[in-house]
Design a protein around this motif. Structure first.
Motif, mmCIF file in Angstrom:
data_model
loop_
_atom_site.group_PDB
_atom_site.id
_atom_site.type_symbol
_atom_site.label_atom_id
_atom_site.label_comp_id
_atom_site.label_asym_id
_atom_site.label_seq_id
_atom_site.Cartn_x
_atom_site.Cartn_y
_atom_site.Cartn_z
ATOM 1 N N MET A 1 9.339 -18.091 -3.349
ATOM 2 C CA MET A 1 10.242 -16.983 -3.121
ATOM 3 C C MET A 1 9.668 -15.716 -3.737
ATOM 4 S SD MET A 1 14.149 -16.737 -4.433
ATOM 5 C CE MET A 1 15.216 -15.498 -3.818
ATOM 6 N N ARG A 20 14.933 -9.618 -8.430
ATOM 7 C CA ARG A 20 15.234 -11.052 -8.535
ATOM 8 C C ARG A 20 14.078 -11.895 -8.009
ATOM 9 N NH1 ARG A 20 20.955 -11.595 -5.521
ATOM 10 N NH2 ARG A 20 20.470 -13.732 -6.000
ATOM 11 N N GLN A 21 13.880 -13.015 -8.662
ATOM 12 C CA GLN A 21 12.967 -14.034 -8.148
ATOM 13 C C GLN A 21 13.472 -15.379 -8.640
ATOM 14 O OE1 GLN A 21 8.765 -13.609 -9.007
ATOM 15 N NE2 GLN A 21 8.261 -14.864 -7.249
ATOM 16 N N GLU A 22 13.888 -16.205 -7.684
ATOM 17 C CA GLU A 22 14.509 -17.501 -7.972
ATOM 18 C C GLU A 22 15.700 -17.294 -8.911
ATOM 19 O OE1 GLU A 22 11.227 -19.973 -9.104
ATOM 20 O OE2 GLU A 22 10.289 -19.774 -7.142
ATOM 21 N N ASP A 23 15.686 -17.887 -10.113
ATOM 22 C CA ASP A 23 16.829 -17.718 -11.016
ATOM 23 C C ASP A 23 16.567 -16.681 -12.101
ATOM 24 O OD1 ASP A 23 14.940 -19.113 -12.495
ATOM 25 O OD2 ASP A 23 16.414 -20.395 -13.483
ATOM 26 N N ARG A 24 15.525 -15.868 -11.914
ATOM 27 C CA ARG A 24 15.135 -14.885 -12.915
ATOM 28 C C ARG A 24 15.393 -13.468 -12.401
ATOM 29 N NH1 ARG A 24 11.365 -18.396 -11.822
ATOM 30 N NH2 ARG A 24 9.978 -16.839 -10.918
#
Length: 142
Positions: A1, A20-24
């Motif tokens: 992603m 945003r990137q994944e859950d970060r």
């Protein structure tokens, strides 16, 4: 992603960028912690770093609250006093903010403040320029 930018509404007429990137998530110019915390909670994200373009309260006011329970890097202009800044930056510096897979180049863009910087990502053609550019022209110059 791939990293993805989202505007978080703040104050009456402003926004805070969230990358945003994944859950970060990395935030840019968090003038208010409350909308950032709400965005993180609603989207199941973990704040991993903060980017700051200049020292004005509507861009840095939320930093102390965001750092209360987090030990994360704060990237900002070397020529300005930024609360909690851990990584002072100058023209030509290149950073990989903690938590996202992207490289940003720092550009010094004095005018709105003497130490104002912008973050440029050539891979995605993104520019996080704080109060240097607006829809109708340049930012308020002092």
């Amino acid at each position: 992603m791939l990293p993805s930018p989202t505007a978080i509404p703040a104050f009456r007429d402003n926004y805070i960028w969230a990358i945003r990137q994944e859950d970060r998530c990395v935030v840019v110019d968090p003038g208010d912690a409350a909308p950032v915390e709400q965005f993180l909670k609603e989207n199941g994200l973990r704040l991993t770093s903060i980017l700051v373009t200049h020292h004005h309260p509507d861009h840095v006011g939320g930093i102390p609250a965001l750092l209360q329970e987090r030990d994360i890097p704060v990237y900002g202009p070397a020529r300005e006093t930024i609360p909690g800044m851990t990584h002072p930056l100058a023209e030509g510096d290149s950073i990989r903010p903690a938590g996202v897979d992207m490289t940003l180049t720092v550009m010094e863009v004095p005018g709105h403040t003497l130490g104002h910087i912008a973050f440029h990502d050539t891979d995605h053609c993104w520019l996080f320029c704080g109060d240097t550019l607006f829809a109708g022209g340049c930012g308020r110059l002092f």
